[in-house]
Design an enzyme around this catalytic site. Structure first.
Site, PDB file in Angstrom:
ATOM      1  N   SER A  68      18.315   2.688  -0.894  1.00 19.26           N
ATOM      2  CA  SER A  68      17.716   3.771  -0.118  1.00 19.26           C
ATOM      3  C   SER A  68      17.060   3.364   1.192  1.00 19.26           C
ATOM      4  O   SER A  68      16.748   4.212   2.019  1.00 19.26           O
ATOM      5  CB  SER A  68      16.679   4.505  -0.982  1.00 19.26           C
ATOM      6  OG  SER A  68      15.674   3.599  -1.423  1.00 19.26           O
ATOM      7  N   TYR A 111       4.755 -17.293   2.999  1.00 21.18           N
ATOM      8  CA  TYR A 111       6.021 -16.738   2.521  1.00 21.18           C
ATOM      9  C   TYR A 111       6.806 -17.735   1.670  1.00 21.18           C
ATOM     10  O   TYR A 111       6.755 -17.690   0.447  1.00 21.18           O
ATOM     11  CB  TYR A 111       6.874 -16.215   3.685  1.00 21.18           C
ATOM     12  CG  TYR A 111       7.893 -15.200   3.208  1.00 21.18           C
ATOM     13  CD1 TYR A 111       7.601 -13.850   3.206  1.00 21.18           C
ATOM     14  CD2 TYR A 111       9.123 -15.603   2.703  1.00 21.18           C
ATOM     15  CE1 TYR A 111       8.519 -12.914   2.734  1.00 21.18           C
ATOM     16  CE2 TYR A 111      10.042 -14.683   2.222  1.00 21.18           C
ATOM     17  CZ  TYR A 111       9.735 -13.351   2.239  1.00 21.18           C
ATOM     18  OH  TYR A 111      10.629 -12.434   1.751  1.00 21.18           O
ATOM     19  N   THR A 121       9.496  -4.142   7.686  1.00 21.64           N
ATOM     20  CA  THR A 121       9.570  -3.384   6.440  1.00 21.64           C
ATOM     21  C   THR A 121       8.164  -2.931   6.070  1.00 21.64           C
ATOM     22  O   THR A 121       7.173  -3.387   6.663  1.00 21.64           O
ATOM     23  CB  THR A 121      10.128  -4.246   5.292  1.00 21.64           C
ATOM     24  OG1 THR A 121       9.191  -5.312   5.013  1.00 21.64           O
ATOM     25  CG2 THR A 121      11.480  -4.843   5.649  1.00 21.64           C
TER      26      THR A 121
END
Length: 403
Positions: A55, A240, A280
């Site tokens: 999506s 990260y 994002t």
């Protein structure tokens, strides 16, 4: 209708904006179709595609590319909140509606499953729909990004965190809407948080999915499965790659080897694709990442190498997944860890040298000059259907259950 943004998180979504963003990606992909065919040959390298996490972001781009560049039938899975007459739904819900409408117009089969992709019930529904439509998947894209996962066997819920390991990590960031800079700190993860993040975002569910699809005989001979990951530059490694998310990604890569062995029985393979850093919902709240991406975008746009999701995935399909050698056999290029690298343009030494030169010089006064604040803000708002050219945001949204 205007965006409601709090702490670098957009709380609402614009139905028509989401639709237009999907249409723009479809249009780009249609223009790439002839170019992709020239690279991959006139045959259809992919016919039936399953996308987990269909999506938004890379998952949505994968479904669009499969359908509109290669005429593939697709089944997509995502967990979204539907819009009602008076209340907005999640961006992904509108994205799925738009994709299904456009696929139908183009005469392409699409079926979207709304639910928890981690659950065995949804996996059973995938198999059911595949069999009902005589589909055997020749590509399975695993693009799930969820903060929680319920183990289908124990029913225990696990939560992921984005934290460093061993010691706190501090980094500068900026407010997406105002450009105001500030320093934020992430405290180190506990051992339990590390294990829980691996449980949610590692490769356990990917391996479980492929096992069930194989057992149900809904994978085609030569099926490829690809999961998405990120490595990034040296400056973000502590938060990260060497943090909780990195531990989950290492597990994902390790299990790719196991899945590769599973799929070898039908002549297939499994790969982790390391993709470019993009805006994002998650990356917007990680220390250093928004500032790094803003500077990165500025540098790459200047060099003419900047890509968004749809550009990345079209290139992944055409120049990685479906290229062939002189004998006509599949020849997917990988690094020494068997990973596909589509982050090559981001990590180009010339790009990183320029970024590393700029980053220490950025201040609150010059951030708009040295970084691409407007481009970052556009990408951030676009993930929720805002700031999309051609959409009238002054017009009142009459209903939130349609697009």
């Amino acid at each position: 209708m205007t965006p409601m943004v709090r702490s670098n998180i957009c709380l609402n979504a614009h139905p028509q904006g989401c639709r237009q963003a999907v249409l723009d990606q479809i249009e780009y992909t249609k223009k790439q179709k002839a170019k992709n065919a020239a690279i991959n040959g006139k045959h259809r390298p992919v016919k039936n595609v399953l996308v987990l996490g269909c999506s938004n972001g890379y998952g949505l781009a994968s479904r669009i590319t499969a359908a509109f560049a290669y005429d593939a039938a697709t089944i997509g899975v995502s967990y979204e909140k539907a819009g009602s007459e008076k209340k907005f739904g999640t961006p992904g819900w509108y994205n799925n509606l738009a994709f299904d409408q456009e696929a139908k117009k183009a005469g392409l089969f699409s079926s979207t499953i709304d639910g928890d992709a981690f659950s065995d019930e949804i996996k059973a529904e995938i198999i059911k729909r595949a069999k009902e439509n005589n589909m055997k998947f020749d590509l399975v894209v695993y693009s799930l990004a969820s903060p929680v996962r319920v183990d289908p066997e124990t029913k225990v819920m696990y939560k992921s965190v984005i934290k460093p390991i061993g010691k706190p990590f501090s980094g500068r960031t900026f407010d997406t809407m105002t450009g105001e800079m500030k320093e934020i700190t992430a405290e180190p993860a506990t051992e339990e948080e590390i294990a829980n993040t691996v449980k949610v975002m590692g490769g356990e569910d990917w391996e479980r999915l492929i096992g069930q699809l194989l057992k149900a005989d809904v994978l085609a001979e030569g099926c490829i499965s690809v999961a998405y990951s990120y490595i990034g530059p040296e400056l973000s490694q502590a938060i990260y790659r060497n943090g909780t998310i990195g531990m989950a990604k290492l597990d994902l890569e390790k299990r790719a080897g196991v899945i590769r062995e599973m799929l070898s029985k039908i002549g297939g393979g499994a790969y982790v694709s390391v993709n470019k850093g993009l805006v994002t919902r998650a990356s917007a709240v990680i220390p250093i990442i928004p500032l790094y991406l803003s500077v990165l975008f500025k540098v790459m746009k200047k060099m003419g190498t900047h890509e968004g999701c749809i550009e990345q995935i079209n290139r992944l399909f055409a120049e990685r997944l479906y290229i062939k050698n002189e004998n006509g056999d599949a020849a997917i290029p990988t690094d020494e860890e068997k990973r596909i690298r589509i982050d090559d343009l981001e990590l180009d030494p010339k790009v990183q040298e320029e970024v590393n030169k700029i980053m220490p010089a950025v201040t609150a006064e010059n951030i708009r000059e040295l970084g691409d604040v407007e481009g970052y803000r556009h990408d951030f708002l676009a993930t929720s259907g805002f700031d999309i050219p051609g959409v009238d945001y002054e017009k009142e949204v009459e209903r939130f259950d349609v697009i």
